[in-house]
Design a protein around this motif. Structure first.
Motif, PDB file in Angstrom:
ATOM      1  N   GLN A 288       0.872  -1.180   0.000  1.00  0.00           N
ATOM      2  CA  GLN A 288       0.000   0.000   0.000  1.00  0.00           C
ATOM      3  C   GLN A 288       0.904   1.224   0.000  1.00  0.00           C
ATOM      4  OE1 GLN A 288      -3.865   1.827   2.409  1.00  0.00           O
ATOM      5  NE2 GLN A 288      -3.066  -0.201   2.909  1.00  0.00           N
ATOM      6  N   ILE A 289       0.837   2.001  -1.063  1.00  0.00           N
ATOM      7  CA  ILE A 289       1.813   3.065  -1.266  1.00  0.00           C
ATOM      8  C   ILE A 289       1.106   4.391  -1.543  1.00  0.00           C
ATOM      9  CG2 ILE A 289       3.594   1.510  -2.132  1.00  0.00           C
ATOM     10  CD1 ILE A 289       2.851   2.418  -4.963  1.00  0.00           C
ATOM     11  N   ASP A 290       1.809   5.481  -1.240  1.00  0.00           N
ATOM     12  CA  ASP A 290       1.389   6.836  -1.586  1.00  0.00           C
ATOM     13  C   ASP A 290       2.239   7.307  -2.762  1.00  0.00           C
ATOM     14  OD1 ASP A 290      -0.568   7.112   0.396  1.00  0.00           O
ATOM     15  OD2 ASP A 290       0.950   7.615   1.893  1.00  0.00           O
TER      16      ASP A 290
ATOM     17  N   GLU B 290      -6.341  -1.123  -6.132  1.00  0.00           N
ATOM     18  CA  GLU B 290      -7.509  -0.385  -5.669  1.00  0.00           C
ATOM     19  C   GLU B 290      -7.064   1.028  -5.301  1.00  0.00           C
ATOM     20  OE1 GLU B 290      -9.358  -2.388  -2.441  1.00  0.00           O
ATOM     21  OE2 GLU B 290     -10.164  -4.015  -3.684  1.00  0.00           O
ATOM     22  N   LEU B 291      -7.856   2.010  -5.702  1.00  0.00           N
ATOM     23  CA  LEU B 291      -7.565   3.403  -5.386  1.00  0.00           C
ATOM     24  C   LEU B 291      -8.211   3.738  -4.046  1.00  0.00           C
ATOM     25  CD1 LEU B 291      -6.308   6.077  -6.334  1.00  0.00           C
ATOM     26  CD2 LEU B 291      -8.467   6.582  -7.492  1.00  0.00           C
ATOM     27  N   ILE B 292      -7.399   4.157  -3.076  1.00  0.00           N
ATOM     28  CA  ILE B 292      -7.874   4.394  -1.715  1.00  0.00           C
ATOM     29  C   ILE B 292      -8.260   5.857  -1.500  1.00  0.00           C
ATOM     30  CG2 ILE B 292      -7.342   4.134   0.726  1.00  0.00           C
ATOM     31  CD1 ILE B 292      -7.507   1.504  -0.844  1.00  0.00           C
ATOM     32  N   ARG B 293      -7.381   6.771  -1.859  1.00  0.00           N
ATOM     33  CA  ARG B 293      -7.647   8.193  -1.653  1.00  0.00           C
ATOM     34  C   ARG B 293      -6.802   9.006  -2.628  1.00  0.00           C
ATOM     35  NH1 ARG B 293      -3.802  11.093   1.040  1.00  0.00           N
ATOM     36  NH2 ARG B 293      -5.349  12.620   1.702  1.00  0.00           N
ATOM     37  N   SER B 294      -7.170  10.273  -2.788  1.00  0.00           N
ATOM     38  CA  SER B 294      -6.400  11.169  -3.649  1.00  0.00           C
ATOM     39  C   SER B 294      -6.494  12.592  -3.112  1.00  0.00           C
ATOM     40  CB  SER B 294      -6.910  11.119  -5.097  1.00  0.00           C
ATOM     41  OG  SER B 294      -8.231  11.603  -5.184  1.00  0.00           O
ATOM     42  N   GLU B 295      -5.474  13.362  -3.396  1.00  0.00           N
ATOM     43  CA  GLU B 295      -5.415  14.769  -2.999  1.00  0.00           C
ATOM     44  C   GLU B 295      -4.760  15.550  -4.125  1.00  0.00           C
ATOM     45  OE1 GLU B 295      -3.122  17.526   0.327  1.00  0.00           O
ATOM     46  OE2 GLU B 295      -3.737  15.487   0.862  1.00  0.00           O
TER      47      GLU B 295
ATOM     48  N   MET C 140      -0.463  21.296 -11.131  1.00  0.00           N
ATOM     49  CA  MET C 140      -1.112  20.433 -10.156  1.00  0.00           C
ATOM     50  C   MET C 140      -0.092  19.509  -9.506  1.00  0.00           C
ATOM     51  SD  MET C 140      -4.807  19.232 -11.672  1.00  0.00           S
ATOM     52  CE  MET C 140      -4.170  18.663 -13.242  1.00  0.00           C
ATOM     53  N   PHE C 141      -0.237  19.363  -8.213  1.00  0.00           N
ATOM     54  CA  PHE C 141       0.528  18.390  -7.444  1.00  0.00           C
ATOM     55  C   PHE C 141      -0.466  17.329  -6.972  1.00  0.00           C
ATOM     56  CE2 PHE C 141       2.211  17.019  -3.220  1.00  0.00           C
ATOM     57  CZ  PHE C 141       3.275  16.274  -3.711  1.00  0.00           C
ATOM     58  N   ILE C 142      -0.255  16.090  -7.414  1.00  0.00           N
ATOM     59  CA  ILE C 142      -1.207  15.013  -7.165  1.00  0.00           C
ATOM     60  C   ILE C 142      -0.592  14.004  -6.203  1.00  0.00           C
ATOM     61  CG2 ILE C 142      -2.596  13.181  -8.225  1.00  0.00           C
ATOM     62  CD1 ILE C 142      -2.488  14.693 -10.808  1.00  0.00           C
ATOM     63  N   GLN C 143      -1.347  13.634  -5.209  1.00  0.00           N
ATOM     64  CA  GLN C 143      -0.984  12.559  -4.294  1.00  0.00           C
ATOM     65  C   GLN C 143      -2.164  11.591  -4.209  1.00  0.00           C
ATOM     66  OE1 GLN C 143       0.004  15.241  -0.890  1.00  0.00           O
ATOM     67  NE2 GLN C 143       1.927  14.104  -0.816  1.00  0.00           N
ATOM     68  N   PHE C 144      -1.867  10.314  -4.347  1.00  0.00           N
ATOM     69  CA  PHE C 144      -2.930   9.314  -4.223  1.00  0.00           C
ATOM     70  C   PHE C 144      -2.349   8.033  -3.632  1.00  0.00           C
ATOM     71  CE2 PHE C 144      -1.212   9.114  -8.494  1.00  0.00           C
ATOM     72  CZ  PHE C 144      -1.019   7.763  -8.721  1.00  0.00           C
ATOM     73  N   ARG C 145      -3.221   7.283  -3.015  1.00  0.00           N
ATOM     74  CA  ARG C 145      -2.846   6.028  -2.360  1.00  0.00           C
ATOM     75  C   ARG C 145      -3.489   4.867  -3.088  1.00  0.00           C
ATOM     76  NH1 ARG C 145      -3.596   6.009   3.921  1.00  0.00           N
ATOM     77  NH2 ARG C 145      -1.831   7.454   3.608  1.00  0.00           N
ATOM     78  N   VAL C 146      -2.665   3.883  -3.426  1.00  0.00           N
ATOM     79  CA  VAL C 146      -3.165   2.681  -4.090  1.00  0.00           C
ATOM     80  C   VAL C 146      -2.769   1.458  -3.273  1.00  0.00           C
ATOM     81  CG1 VAL C 146      -3.190   3.625  -6.430  1.00  0.00           C
ATOM     82  CG2 VAL C 146      -1.111   2.568  -5.559  1.00  0.00           C
ATOM     83  N   LYS C 147      -3.631   0.471  -3.318  1.00  0.00           N
ATOM     84  CA  LYS C 147      -3.380  -0.808  -2.674  1.00  0.00           C
ATOM     85  C   LYS C 147      -3.194  -1.855  -3.765  1.00  0.00           C
ATOM     86  CE  LYS C 147      -5.843  -1.803   0.901  1.00  0.00           C
ATOM     87  NZ  LYS C 147      -6.980  -2.217   1.769  1.00  0.00           N
ATOM     88  N   ILE C 148      -2.094  -2.604  -3.680  1.00  0.00           N
ATOM     89  CA  ILE C 148      -1.789  -3.647  -4.654  1.00  0.00           C
ATOM     90  C   ILE C 148      -2.156  -4.990  -4.038  1.00  0.00           C
ATOM     91  CG2 ILE C 148      -0.022  -4.621  -6.161  1.00  0.00           C
ATOM     92  CD1 ILE C 148       1.575  -2.035  -5.741  1.00  0.00           C
ATOM     93  N   LEU C 149      -2.996  -5.756  -4.743  1.00  0.00           N
ATOM     94  CA  LEU C 149      -3.514  -7.020  -4.240  1.00  0.00           C
ATOM     95  C   LEU C 149      -3.278  -8.136  -5.246  1.00  0.00           C
ATOM     96  CD1 LEU C 149      -6.776  -5.245  -3.357  1.00  0.00           C
ATOM     97  CD2 LEU C 149      -5.467  -6.311  -1.561  1.00  0.00           C
ATOM     98  N   GLN C 150      -3.351  -9.357  -4.746  1.00  0.00           N
ATOM     99  CA  GLN C 150      -3.246 -10.543  -5.595  1.00  0.00           C
ATOM    100  C   GLN C 150      -4.059 -11.663  -4.955  1.00  0.00           C
ATOM    101  OE1 GLN C 150       0.543 -12.657  -5.759  1.00  0.00           O
ATOM    102  NE2 GLN C 150       0.331 -12.930  -7.972  1.00  0.00           N
ATOM    103  N   ASN C 151      -4.868 -12.323  -5.752  1.00  0.00           N
ATOM    104  CA  ASN C 151      -5.626 -13.460  -5.251  1.00  0.00           C
ATOM    105  C   ASN C 151      -4.684 -14.637  -4.985  1.00  0.00           C
ATOM    106  OD1 ASN C 151      -8.210 -12.300  -5.295  1.00  0.00           O
ATOM    107  ND2 ASN C 151      -8.420 -12.693  -7.486  1.00  0.00           N
TER     108      ASN C 151
END
Length: 251
Positions: A44-46, A195-200, A231-242
């Motif tokens: 899970q990274i920013d 999955e996209l968690i949040r963005s700023e 624009m300065f963009i920050q977003f958090r994504v979660k990387i998953l695998q079944n």
């Protein structure tokens, strides 16, 4: 029968009343060790990046009233290497990201008959997509690397007569060129997903061609057609695998 009366008018016949409910007993797996397949979090990274764009308006802009922004990701792909001796590993892998920022800009534009000390205007909007694309290295935990497909050929021994010009006891010892034998294996591996968690989004928009209004308009009023946005963009994504996980089901 009247066609207009043959159909149901739900506004007249349908009612909304109280519904009763009771607690249902779920069907569960008996107790003991079980193997289930669930999404496992690899990381899970920013992520942060910068964007610069020139936006042109179709009308003269008196002022910007509001800007609504939304981040959209169209590609989030973790690049996996082939499996080595271990099936699960902790390693740093490149993550390719691609998307855009959807911007809806509401602005006021002067009316054609606007003049004098009072400036009449109309509210309009412009929707633009500002794209971005980048790659970042991510430390992922317990990623299941893909198994490599294999393809192997094999032959059968065959003794053949040499024909005229060779001794009768001599033979051609080799494989048969008229036959082909192969074993191939395909592995259908689980591809990691995001999955996209949040963005700023922090932005700065500035007009670069603003001119005063003609006539007897107030001196501080003016219009422009083009802005430069940063624009300065920050977003958090979660990387998953079944993956398959062993658990113990409780009674």
């Amino acid at each position: 029968m009247d066609k207009e009366k043959s159909c149901i008018n739900f506004n007249e016949t349908a009612t909304v009343g109280d519904c009763e409910n009771t607690v249902a007993t779920p069907i569960v797996t008996p107790s003991g060790p079980r193997i289930i397949r669930v999404p496992v979090e690899l990381a899970q990274i920013d992520v942060s990046t910068n964007l610069v764009a020139n936006i042109k308006f179709p009308d003269p802009v008196l002022e910007i009233k509001d800007i609504k922004k939304r981040l959209k990701i169209v590609q989030c792909r973790l690049l996996l290497p082939a499996r080595t001796n271990l099936n699960f590993e902790d390693r740093t892998l490149p993550l390719f990201l691609k998307g855009f920022v959807r911007k809806n800009i509401q602005y006021a534009t002067p009316c054609p008959n606007s003049s004098g000390k009072c400036v009449s205007s109309e509210i309009r909007s412009l929707t633009v997509d500002v794209p971005f694309e980048c790659v970042t290295n991510v430390l992922v935990n317990d990623v299941q690397l893909p198994n490599v497909n294999t393809r192997s050929e094999y032959d059968f021994f065959r003794a053949q007569e040499l024909g005229k010009g060779f001794p009768e006891k001599d033979e051609l010892l080799s494989s048969d060129l008229s036959q082909f034998h192969q074993v191939s294996t395909q592995h259908y591996n689980q591809l990691p997903f995001c999955e996209l968690i949040r963005s700023e989004i922090t932005e700065w928009d500035e007009a670069i061609d603003r001119r005063p209004l003609p006539g007897n308009a107030p001196f501080e009023e003016g219009t422009f057609h083009e802005i430069v946005e940063k624009m300065f963009i920050q977003f958090r994504v979660k990387i998953l695998q079944n993956q398959q996980v062993r658990i113990t089901a409780l009674p």
